[in-house]
Design a protein around this motif. Structure first.
Motif, PDB file in Angstrom:
ATOM      1  N   ASN A 283     -68.208 -38.964 -44.455  1.00 45.32           N
ATOM      2  CA  ASN A 283     -68.045 -38.262 -45.729  1.00 45.32           C
ATOM      3  C   ASN A 283     -67.724 -39.221 -46.875  1.00 45.32           C
ATOM      4  O   ASN A 283     -67.231 -38.803 -47.921  1.00 45.32           O
ATOM      5  CB  ASN A 283     -66.936 -37.210 -45.586  1.00 45.32           C
ATOM      6  CG  ASN A 283     -67.134 -36.033 -46.516  1.00 45.32           C
ATOM      7  OD1 ASN A 283     -68.054 -36.035 -47.337  1.00 45.32           O
ATOM      8  ND2 ASN A 283     -66.286 -35.032 -46.415  1.00 45.32           N
ATOM      9  N   GLY A 284     -67.976 -40.510 -46.690  1.00 47.11           N
ATOM     10  CA  GLY A 284     -67.927 -41.432 -47.819  1.00 47.11           C
ATOM     11  C   GLY A 284     -66.587 -42.047 -48.145  1.00 47.11           C
ATOM     12  O   GLY A 284     -66.439 -42.710 -49.167  1.00 47.11           O
ATOM     13  N   THR A 436     -76.693 -40.333 -47.783  1.00 51.03           N
ATOM     14  CA  THR A 436     -76.130 -39.515 -48.867  1.00 51.03           C
ATOM     15  C   THR A 436     -74.774 -39.028 -48.384  1.00 51.03           C
ATOM     16  O   THR A 436     -74.584 -38.789 -47.193  1.00 51.03           O
ATOM     17  CB  THR A 436     -76.986 -38.270 -49.166  1.00 51.03           C
ATOM     18  OG1 THR A 436     -77.218 -37.557 -47.947  1.00 51.03           O
ATOM     19  CG2 THR A 436     -78.306 -38.626 -49.816  1.00 51.03           C
ATOM     20  N   TYR A 437     -73.851 -38.889 -49.305  1.00 48.31           N
ATOM     21  CA  TYR A 437     -72.588 -38.237 -48.948  1.00 48.31           C
ATOM     22  C   TYR A 437     -72.841 -36.728 -48.945  1.00 48.31           C
ATOM     23  O   TYR A 437     -73.657 -36.236 -49.732  1.00 48.31           O
ATOM     24  CB  TYR A 437     -71.504 -38.530 -49.982  1.00 48.31           C
ATOM     25  CG  TYR A 437     -71.096 -39.977 -50.123  1.00 48.31           C
ATOM     26  CD1 TYR A 437     -71.336 -40.908 -49.108  1.00 48.31           C
ATOM     27  CD2 TYR A 437     -70.446 -40.411 -51.267  1.00 48.31           C
ATOM     28  CE1 TYR A 437     -70.941 -42.236 -49.257  1.00 48.31           C
ATOM     29  CE2 TYR A 437     -70.041 -41.723 -51.423  1.00 48.31           C
ATOM     30  CZ  TYR A 437     -70.297 -42.640 -50.419  1.00 48.31           C
ATOM     31  OH  TYR A 437     -69.892 -43.940 -50.572  1.00 48.31           O
ATOM     32  N   PRO A 438     -72.149 -35.993 -48.114  1.00 49.65           N
ATOM     33  CA  PRO A 438     -72.287 -34.537 -48.141  1.00 49.65           C
ATOM     34  C   PRO A 438     -72.054 -33.985 -49.554  1.00 49.65           C
ATOM     35  O   PRO A 438     -71.234 -34.507 -50.308  1.00 49.65           O
ATOM     36  CB  PRO A 438     -71.192 -34.070 -47.176  1.00 49.65           C
ATOM     37  CG  PRO A 438     -71.082 -35.199 -46.185  1.00 49.65           C
ATOM     38  CD  PRO A 438     -71.291 -36.442 -46.999  1.00 49.65           C
ATOM     39  N   ALA A 439     -72.832 -32.953 -49.892  1.00 52.57           N
ATOM     40  CA  ALA A 439     -72.728 -32.241 -51.178  1.00 52.57           C
ATOM     41  C   ALA A 439     -73.241 -33.052 -52.367  1.00 52.57           C
ATOM     42  O   ALA A 439     -72.903 -32.764 -53.500  1.00 52.57           O
ATOM     43  CB  ALA A 439     -71.299 -31.779 -51.455  1.00 52.57           C
ATOM     44  N   ALA A 446     -79.713 -33.432 -48.084  1.00 55.31           N
ATOM     45  CA  ALA A 446     -78.888 -33.025 -46.939  1.00 55.31           C
ATOM     46  C   ALA A 446     -79.611 -33.410 -45.656  1.00 55.31           C
ATOM     47  O   ALA A 446     -80.843 -33.398 -45.605  1.00 55.31           O
ATOM     48  CB  ALA A 446     -78.634 -31.523 -46.971  1.00 55.31           C
TER      49      ALA A 446
END
Ligand SMILES: Cc1ncc(C[n+]2csc(CCOP(=O)(O)OP(=O)(O)O)c2C)c(N)n1
Lengths: 612, 351
Positions: A283-284, A436-439, A446
């Motif tokens: 999640n980054g 990509t990070y979520p959201a 996604a």
């Protein structure tokens, strides 16, 4: 009868104590006082894996020349533990000194004829001065510190200042301690003569700091931008998490709201610790755990997930004596292979190999950049010697222009601009895909993360060719890592030589001294200190350029050597093992002896047992 | 390739929610589970719940372990990031993800093998830490993916498809969640979407650790006579304590329920849980009572379903840790790295 040793600013003192007797503070003051006199010191705790009652030792290397490894041998034994008397006595060099509590007389056969015995009736002095048992217990340590201050010529005001600093938060204790110091000092001055070993003020410490590797690595994690730490207590890594907690408390709170810019979880076990790290990395956030060999064993499945699903994560592995519970409070470099190839299936992981606290800080911070850049697990390999002992090291440095490298992260703007996002696509040919990070974006970017095989667009696939492509790309990524990890440090011998030596980590200070000793005797070796796995090409160039290369390491199975042979296809006959694995840090004397023997020079240095 | 693409065609007359999304926007890939699997009904209930609470699909992160149930996050909310982790250890990964970005909505999906056997420890700790999430166990009493072994939730005395009688006591995950401190605890049945979808809505709007145990019969290995997790058995023994509807804060409170048999619970975000009491003396905000009620009814051979416990004012792990409100993964270099001046002070203290 050997002549009593005499040396200025160059000797080894060892304190033999009982765990839980409160001696650590007095011994620490002894070391600090010498440092404040400008004389370099290396100090090592040798302690049992139990809370109270068992023997502990504190070995101090005083070296005006600045050697910070263990030399081997003991010049002055401060024998405060009757239980270990015989072996402590045996360790003293011929001509050395024995300092002991002479309250109860001992028969002559309890001593050695070739050493100088210095008796101070510590218990008698102490009991005469103090009635309370609690005072007697702690102040006895300060009394022997006072006696040694006189015997070795330590500047008394320096010790007094240190005592005031030590008890700054409990000022009521200062006069009592200074008085105890005087009791020991005065008794020794009135009854004894200074020893042949002495200290003189020098200017050889400079602006160096005195710090342990775990503290340094924790600070590296703060500077490296780590925000999530999940951990489970295990010696010798616990103090790393504790230091991170302490530094975060002072350095990482929002100045306005007081809120924490970090999250630390003491997890239920090592599996959960690494799970939290993997979740946060996915999640980054920059996340790490610290552990030791047994913990790394438990983390295997998640380590494989991090590798295959390409999730940044950092593990500080503070190695101890294995296998199994082995020697939990002793040092080794014995997790090298199990970390490099951790988990099931075909995996390879980046290892960083700091040589001491300075690099624990530096590489500790860099580990997070590498994990993000390579989207993979990065191990920082400390060991107990480096992690839990305080070492003299150059002050920590940080360039405020330095930017944290977040690696290839696709943003909403890039997706909006029409970038073709394939989570596992090798867009740049370096094996590293974009993530990509979520959201990130309402409708683009996604993907589904899994440990199962998948195609470049993260779609589940068990087709052989798709799987092979992906595994090959992971190898390309590992190849890329070679140019990103810290390069080895090469040191050329003064004269051309066919001999080389490879080493890493906490072996470093003893190696420095061993090489100098050998050189003084006309034995020359080129040296290469490894700082990372994967090995850069120059490591194998170095091996190719020498007829014989010694690989010095602190484990039984020559794990680094095995890794070199496996990764570089090196002829094993050209790599000579030099191994120390009895749990105590390697000594310069041992390395010099083994290398000399290997170079065919007989009788160069006493080799003796492994760690002496 | 084993992946099956779904046609992108949208019927123009599909109903839209407040965000302009249709139900199709909450769907995922085509399920590869057995036709009629209870797990697919749960996925459908998740889709319905997310649609009805106007959730932006990409703001949800869906995590799972390993098992048939844990495959399901691929079959709903295709616009969300998903993470199929390792067997039984999803809770720690979800915890880490939540710590990295507290602003997202976290949905953990797991099986009874995943959560009650290999993952029991992690299940316990994610509940006691109060991680803000919805945790659904798709409970079929067997290991589906590995073909029919008893799981730890199988009742003592129940029979496997091959006729083997289970001699170990079953773990009741609801009782466990109550004991561990979960602040929202419910049970439902995959064959009762009317009950399940509102429970998921309520759990998603709940702040804190929300747990839903969903009995989800495995048609391949656990839907026979002698099983206490079969469709028939659950239908016959189901005892609902209440029926739930969720009203979001911004909506006018209108309800079809008769006054007098209603309990209203306001959650932290303003959403209102409207509970129609079926069991007259049931109070869903009393943890101790919920625990004893559960045990009493279980002794009588009933499977209690509905919202069993809720603490509408619960705190979560971030409250306990005092973390900044901005997601940790969005903090700038300057906010993270104390700088050279601070380091000079640290150096000085180490001399
Ligand atoms: C470490 C590990 N052990 C065992 C397995 C094999 N395994 C895969 S799924 C599963 C059980 C799944 O059962 P459950 O969680 O009840 O899910 P269901 O398939 O019934 O929905 C097992 C044991 C595994 N993947 N990993």
């Amino acid at each position: 009868m050997a002549r009593p040793l005499s040396a200025t600013n160059d000797f080894v003192v060892k304190f033999a104590n009982v765990n839980g007797s409160g001696s650590a503070s007095a011994n620490g003051l002894f070391v600090k006082a010498i440092l404040r006199m400008g004389v370099p010191v290396a100090a090592r705790n040798i302690f049992p894996s139990n809370i109270q009652g068992l023997p502990t030792w504190y070995e101090i290397r005083v070296s005006g020349q600045g050697w910070l490894g263990r030399r081997g041998g003991v010049d002055l034994m401060v024998a405060m533990n009757p239980q270990t008397w015989d072996r402590d006595l045996a360790e003293i060099e011929p001509g050395g000194y024995l300092f002991y509590d002479s309250t109860k007389p001992l028969p002559p056969e309890k001593f050695r004829p070739d050493i100088t015995v210095v008796g101070v009736p510590l218990t008698r002095i102490c009991n005469a001065a103090y009635a309370e048992p609690s005072k007697r217990k702690v102040l006895k340590n300060i009394i022997y510190l006072g006696a040694l201050t006189f015997l070795l010529g330590i500047e008394r005001p320096v010790v007094e200042t240190l005592l005031s600093e030590e008890y700054a938060s409990k000022p009521a204790l200062i006069p009592a301690n200074i008085e105890a110091l005087a009791l020991g000092f005065d008794w020794a001055r009135e009854n004894l003569k200074p020893l042949g070993l002495k200290l003189e003020r020098a200017d050889a410490v400079g602006d160096r700091i005195f710090v342990d590797g775990n503290t340094a690595a924790a600070l590296g994690a703060v500077y490296g931008g780590a925000t999530v730490c999940a951990w489970y207590p295990i010696t010798p890594s616990t103090s790393l998490a504790e230091a991170f907690t302490d530094y975060c408390k002072t350095l990482r709170h929002d100045p306005e709201t007081g809120e924490a810019r970090y999250a630390i979880v003491q997890a239920e076990d090592e599996i959960a610790s690494i799970g939290v790290v993997v979740g946060a990395g996915w999640n980054g956030a920059r996340a790490f755990t610290c552990t030791s060999g047994p913990g790394v064993s438990l983390m295997q499945e998640f380590i494989g997930l991090s590798y295959f699903a390409e999730i940044p994560a950092v593990i500080f592995d503070v190695q101890r004596g294995g296998p199994s519970t082995g020697m939990p409070t002793r040092t080794q470099q014995s997790d090298v292979l199990s970390a490099a190839y951790a988990s099931h299936g075909d995996t390879k992981h980046v290892l960083l190999l700091p040589e001491g606290p300075g690099e624990c800080f530096e590489l500790g911070a860099q580990a997070f950049d590498l994990a993000d850049r390579l989207q993979t697990m990065v191990f920082v390999m400390l060991d107990l010697d480096m992690g839990m002992n305080e070492w003299l090291t150059a002050p920590f440095a940080w360039d405020d222009r330095r930017k944290l490298d977040r690696g290839k992260v696709m943003t909403a703007q890039m997706l909006e601009a029409g970038a073709d996002f394939g989570r596992y696509k090798d867009v740049d040919g370096d094996g590293i895909p974009y993530r990509t990070y979520p959201a990130t974006h309402p409708s683009k970017g996604a993907y589904f993360t899994r440990g199962t095989s998948r195609d470049p667009y993260a779609r589940y696939s068990e087709e052989g060719a798709v799987y092979v492509d992906n595994m090959e790309r992971l190898l390309r990524k590992f190849e890329t890592a070679k140019s990103l990890v810290p390069a080895p440090v090469h040191r050329a011998a003064k004269k051309k030589t066919g001999y080389g030596v490879i080493y890493y980590g906490s072996t470093s200070p003893a190696m420095d001294e061993a090489l100098a000793q050998l050189e003084a005797r006309g034995l020359h070796l080129d040296a290469l200190r490894l700082r990372a796995f994967p090995f850069a090409g120059e490591v194998f160039d170095f091996i190719a350029k020498h007829e014989l290369v010694f690989v010095v390491e602190q484990n039984r199975d020559a794990q680094l050597r095995a890794l070199l042979i496996n990764e570089g296809g090196v002829d094993p006959a050209r790599l000579v093992k030099v191994l120390n694995y009895d749990g105590s840090p390697i000594t310069a004397r041992y390395i010099a002896g083994e290398l000399a023997k290997g170079m065919g020079a007989a009788d160069v240095a006493p080799t003796g047992e492994m760690a002496k | 390739m084993t992946y099956i693409a779904k046609p992108a065609f949208h019927h123009p007359s599909l109903q839209k929610n407040a965000l302009g999304f249709t139900r199709r926007d909450y769907e995922g890939k085509v399920s590869t589970l057995c036709a009629g699997c209870g797990h697919d009904s749960i996925s459908a209930a998740i889709v319905q719940a997310c649609f009805e609470i106007d959730l932006e699909p990409h703001r949800l992160a869906k995590l799972s372990g390993i098992g048939c149930s844990s495959k399901t996050p691929d079959y709903f909310l295709g616009a969300s990031h998903g993470f199929n982790t390792v067997h039984g250890r999803m809770p720690s990964v979800l915890t880490g993800a939540n710590l990295a970005n507290r602003e997202l909505i976290y949905l953990g999906v797991s099986g009874d093998g995943d959560s009650a056997s290999i993952g029991l420890g992690q299940f316990a700790h994610v509940m006691r830490r109060g991680v803000n999430m919805t945790y659904i166990v798709e409970n079929n009493g067997v290991y589906g993916l590995t073909k029919g072994q008893f799981s730890a939730t199988a009742d003592k005395g129940s029979k496997s498809k091959k006729g083997v009688v289970n001699s170990d006591a079953g773990i009741d995950m609801v009782a466990l969640a109550l004991q561990l401190g979960a602040s929202f605890v419910a049970r439902s049945f995959s064959g009762d979407k009317d009950q399940l979808a509102p429970l998921i809505k309520a759990a998603l709007t709940h702040k804190g650790a929300a747990f839903i145990d969903v009995l989800s019969p495995c048609i391949a290995f656990n839907n026979h006579k002698g099983s206490t997790k079969s469709f028939d058995w659950v239908r016959e023994h189901n005892e609902a304590v209440n029926r739930l509807d969720v009203l979001l804060g911004r909506l006018p409170v209108t309800t079809q329920y008769e006054p007098g048999e209603l309990v209203e619970v306001q959650q932290h975000d303003g959403s209102l849980l409207m509970l129609r009491k079926v069991a007259a003396d049931y109070d869903p905000t009393d943890r101790v009572r919920a625990m004893s009620y559960l045990q009493e009814r279980q002794a009588a051979g009933e499977i209690v379903t509905g919202l069993l416990y809720v603490d509408p004012d619960a705190d979560d792990l971030h409250d306990a840790l005092g973390t900044v409100h901005r997601p940790l993964n969005q903090l700038s270099d300057r906010e993270l790295t104390p700088g050279a001046a601070a380091l000079a002070g640290i150096n000085a203290a180490l001399r």
